[in-house]
Structures are given as structure tokens and as C-alpha cells.
Write a protein that holds these residues in place. Structure first.
Motif, PDB file in Angstrom:
ATOM      1  N   SER A  65       0.855  -1.194   0.000  1.00  0.00           N
ATOM      2  CA  SER A  65       0.000   0.000   0.000  1.00  0.00           C
ATOM      3  C   SER A  65       0.885   1.237   0.000  1.00  0.00           C
ATOM      4  O   SER A  65       1.658   1.445   0.929  1.00  0.00           O
ATOM      5  CB  SER A  65      -0.891   0.010   1.251  1.00  0.00           C
ATOM      6  OG  SER A  65      -1.805  -1.061   1.214  1.00  0.00           O
ATOM      7  N   ILE A  66       0.752   2.034  -1.049  1.00  0.00           N
ATOM      8  CA  ILE A  66       1.544   3.258  -1.178  1.00  0.00           C
ATOM      9  C   ILE A  66       0.579   4.434  -1.209  1.00  0.00           C
ATOM     10  O   ILE A  66      -0.349   4.466  -2.019  1.00  0.00           O
ATOM     11  CB  ILE A  66       2.400   3.219  -2.458  1.00  0.00           C
ATOM     12  CG1 ILE A  66       3.307   1.985  -2.413  1.00  0.00           C
ATOM     13  CG2 ILE A  66       3.209   4.496  -2.601  1.00  0.00           C
ATOM     14  CD1 ILE A  66       3.952   1.656  -3.716  1.00  0.00           C
ATOM     15  N   LEU A  78      -4.469   6.049  -2.479  1.00  0.00           N
ATOM     16  CA  LEU A  78      -3.853   4.773  -2.137  1.00  0.00           C
ATOM     17  C   LEU A  78      -3.681   3.935  -3.388  1.00  0.00           C
ATOM     18  O   LEU A  78      -4.644   3.694  -4.124  1.00  0.00           O
ATOM     19  CB  LEU A  78      -4.735   4.016  -1.138  1.00  0.00           C
ATOM     20  CG  LEU A  78      -4.269   2.614  -0.745  1.00  0.00           C
ATOM     21  CD1 LEU A  78      -2.947   2.663   0.018  1.00  0.00           C
ATOM     22  CD2 LEU A  78      -5.343   1.924   0.076  1.00  0.00           C
ATOM     23  N   VAL A  79      -2.449   3.508  -3.635  1.00  0.00           N
ATOM     24  CA  VAL A  79      -2.173   2.580  -4.723  1.00  0.00           C
ATOM     25  C   VAL A  79      -1.737   1.272  -4.082  1.00  0.00           C
ATOM     26  O   VAL A  79      -0.780   1.245  -3.298  1.00  0.00           O
ATOM     27  CB  VAL A  79      -1.075   3.114  -5.664  1.00  0.00           C
ATOM     28  CG1 VAL A  79      -0.759   2.098  -6.756  1.00  0.00           C
ATOM     29  CG2 VAL A  79      -1.504   4.449  -6.281  1.00  0.00           C
ATOM     30  N   ILE A  80      -2.458   0.194  -4.394  1.00  0.00           N
ATOM     31  CA  ILE A  80      -2.111  -1.129  -3.898  1.00  0.00           C
ATOM     32  C   ILE A  80      -1.419  -1.841  -5.054  1.00  0.00           C
ATOM     33  O   ILE A  80      -2.054  -2.166  -6.055  1.00  0.00           O
ATOM     34  CB  ILE A  80      -3.347  -1.897  -3.408  1.00  0.00           C
ATOM     35  CG1 ILE A  80      -4.102  -1.068  -2.364  1.00  0.00           C
ATOM     36  CG2 ILE A  80      -2.939  -3.256  -2.845  1.00  0.00           C
ATOM     37  CD1 ILE A  80      -5.482  -1.579  -2.042  1.00  0.00           C
ATOM     38  N   ALA A  81      -0.108  -2.022  -4.908  1.00  0.00           N
ATOM     39  CA  ALA A  81       0.712  -2.511  -6.011  1.00  0.00           C
ATOM     40  C   ALA A  81       1.401  -3.824  -5.666  1.00  0.00           C
ATOM     41  O   ALA A  81       1.654  -4.118  -4.492  1.00  0.00           O
ATOM     42  CB  ALA A  81       1.769  -1.465  -6.372  1.00  0.00           C
ATOM     43  N   LYS A  90       2.967   9.039 -13.036  1.00  0.00           N
ATOM     44  CA  LYS A  90       2.267   9.662 -14.172  1.00  0.00           C
ATOM     45  C   LYS A  90       0.998   8.886 -14.518  1.00  0.00           C
ATOM     46  O   LYS A  90      -0.033   9.489 -14.828  1.00  0.00           O
ATOM     47  CB  LYS A  90       3.188   9.752 -15.386  1.00  0.00           C
ATOM     48  CG  LYS A  90       4.300  10.762 -15.202  1.00  0.00           C
ATOM     49  CD  LYS A  90       5.212  10.803 -16.404  1.00  0.00           C
ATOM     50  CE  LYS A  90       6.366  11.777 -16.144  1.00  0.00           C
ATOM     51  NZ  LYS A  90       7.362  11.731 -17.199  1.00  0.00           N
ATOM     52  N   LYS A  91       1.070   7.563 -14.464  1.00  0.00           N
ATOM     53  CA  LYS A  91      -0.122   6.746 -14.732  1.00  0.00           C
ATOM     54  C   LYS A  91      -1.179   6.975 -13.654  1.00  0.00           C
ATOM     55  O   LYS A  91      -2.376   7.052 -13.960  1.00  0.00           O
ATOM     56  CB  LYS A  91       0.239   5.261 -14.797  1.00  0.00           C
ATOM     57  CG  LYS A  91       1.004   4.866 -16.043  1.00  0.00           C
ATOM     58  CD  LYS A  91       1.301   3.376 -16.026  1.00  0.00           C
ATOM     59  CE  LYS A  91       2.074   2.940 -17.256  1.00  0.00           C
ATOM     60  NZ  LYS A  91       2.405   1.485 -17.179  1.00  0.00           N
ATOM     61  N   VAL A  92      -0.751   7.067 -12.411  1.00  0.00           N
ATOM     62  CA  VAL A  92      -1.689   7.307 -11.314  1.00  0.00           C
ATOM     63  C   VAL A  92      -2.325   8.688 -11.476  1.00  0.00           C
ATOM     64  O   VAL A  92      -3.542   8.838 -11.388  1.00  0.00           O
ATOM     65  CB  VAL A  92      -0.998   7.167  -9.940  1.00  0.00           C
ATOM     66  CG1 VAL A  92      -1.940   7.567  -8.805  1.00  0.00           C
ATOM     67  CG2 VAL A  92      -0.495   5.737  -9.748  1.00  0.00           C
ATOM     68  N   THR A 129      -8.616   5.045  -4.312  1.00  0.00           N
ATOM     69  CA  THR A 129      -7.787   3.841  -4.369  1.00  0.00           C
ATOM     70  C   THR A 129      -7.711   3.275  -5.773  1.00  0.00           C
ATOM     71  O   THR A 129      -8.712   3.256  -6.491  1.00  0.00           O
ATOM     72  CB  THR A 129      -8.337   2.767  -3.401  1.00  0.00           C
ATOM     73  OG1 THR A 129      -8.437   3.334  -2.097  1.00  0.00           O
ATOM     74  CG2 THR A 129      -7.452   1.540  -3.353  1.00  0.00           C
ATOM     75  N   LEU A 130      -6.523   2.798  -6.142  1.00  0.00           N
ATOM     76  CA  LEU A 130      -6.295   2.070  -7.388  1.00  0.00           C
ATOM     77  C   LEU A 130      -5.576   0.766  -7.043  1.00  0.00           C
ATOM     78  O   LEU A 130      -4.689   0.749  -6.185  1.00  0.00           O
ATOM     79  CB  LEU A 130      -5.422   2.878  -8.350  1.00  0.00           C
ATOM     80  CG  LEU A 130      -5.983   4.201  -8.874  1.00  0.00           C
ATOM     81  CD1 LEU A 130      -4.915   4.935  -9.687  1.00  0.00           C
ATOM     82  CD2 LEU A 130      -7.231   3.963  -9.715  1.00  0.00           C
TER      83      LEU A 130
END
Length: 176
Positions: A65-66, A78-81, A90-92, A129-130
Motif C-alpha cells: 500500500s503506497i 492509495l495505490v495497492i501494487a 504519471k499513470k496514477v 484507491t487504485l
């Protein structure tokens, strides 16, 4: 291979042994109907590699989780990668608007968790969130459970259902 003494499993009944933040996550997981326990790692799981080593799984299976700060309105993003991926900011930003880095104070205030223990659910301020599309290719994931030593196991489908978040291409791809 990990032996049964290398982790201490909680969540199926004895929540009293968990740190407060991990106990809160265990109770949230129960509310979501998630039957798998919160697991306490003997060593920190602050990095994906540390967590994977402690769980005897691949780094890709760590759902890290970033948290970012959206510039327009200071909203948490929140990006869960996948643990093997670097996030392409850039994509986010193309999905959610311009973002910046979140410091430890922002992370704690917006999520209620310390860096290294940010769970995908149960945030003080609900984040935008993504979910990294690469996680959906895996059968099993491990995510932080509110504390740098606490994790829980789930499927990619359970992650999507628990968060209600869209799946997106967020990974930085190196060009040749």
C-alpha cells in the motif's frame, strides 16, 4: 520453507495478543466476512522483500500500500501494487489528478496506520484507491494488517471486493 514456529497466527479467536492497530484490522476483516487470520511476522514486513522472506512467498504476492497526496484537494490516494512493481506516478495522476509524495505524518493522519503497516481497508479518511492490474494474475496475496509486523492473506478478487477500487495499470514499465 517456513516452519510453523516462524509466524504467530492470530485472528481466529485470540485478538488480545495483537497490537491495537492489527486487532482493529482483524475485526474489520471479520466484518467483511474474511475468515483468514492476521499473521504476525517475527521480523518487520516494512519492505516487500522482508515480508516475502518472512512468509515464504514471492515478492510479487505482496500487495503493498503506497499513499500519495492529491495536489488539488489534499485527498489521500492509495495505490495497492505488486511488491515487484514500482508505481508510475504519471499513470496514477492520469487516473486521479496530480499527486505528490505523502510524508509519515500525512500517512498516519489519513490512514490511521504507520508507514509499513498501511492496510488496504479501514482508513481514517477514505482514500481514492487504485489496484495494480498485475495483482490479478496471482492466486494469493499478502497485505499489511495495520502494523509493520502484521499481514493477512487474501485473493486478488477479495482485495477488489473489500476496497471497491478500480483495477488499473499503475506499474512503471522500463523501456528498452
Amino acid at each position: 520453507m517456513m516452519d510453523s514456529t516462524s509466524t504467530t497466527s492470530h485472528g481466529s479467536g485470540n485478538l488480545d495478543d495483537l497490537p491495537d492497530s492489527a486487532r482493529r484490522v482483524a475485526l474489520l476483516l471479520r466484518e467483511h466476512g474474511h475468515a483468514k487470520p492476521v499473521v504476525m511476522l517475527p521480523e518487520t514486513g516494512k519492505t516487500s522483500a522482508e515480508a516475502a522472506a518472512g512468509l515464504d512467498c514471492s515478492v510479487a504476492q505482496i500487495a503493498k500500500s503506497i499513499l500519495f497526496r492529491r495536489r488539488d484537494d489534499d485527498a489521500p490516494v492509495l495505490v495497492i501494487a505488486s511488491g515487484v512493481n514500482r508505481v508510475d506516478e504519471k499513470k496514477v495522476a492520469a487516473q486521479v489528478g496530480a499527486i505528490g509524495r505523502a510524508d509519515a505524518k500525512f500517512v498516519r493522519e489519513k490512514t490511521g496506520y504507520a508507514i509499513g503497516g498501511v492496510c488496504p481497508i479501514g482508513h481514517a479518511t477514505p482514500p481514492v484507491t487504485l489496484i495494480d492490474a498485475d495483482l490479478l494474475a496471482l492466486d494469493s496475496l499478502w497485505a499489511a494488517a495495520g502494523h509493520p509486523h502484521a499481514v493477512f492473506n487474501l485473493s486478488p478478487q477479495e482485495l477488489v471486493a473489500m476496497t471497491g477500487a478500480p483495477v488499473a495499470d499503475v506499474a512503471l514499465r522500463e523501456t528498452a
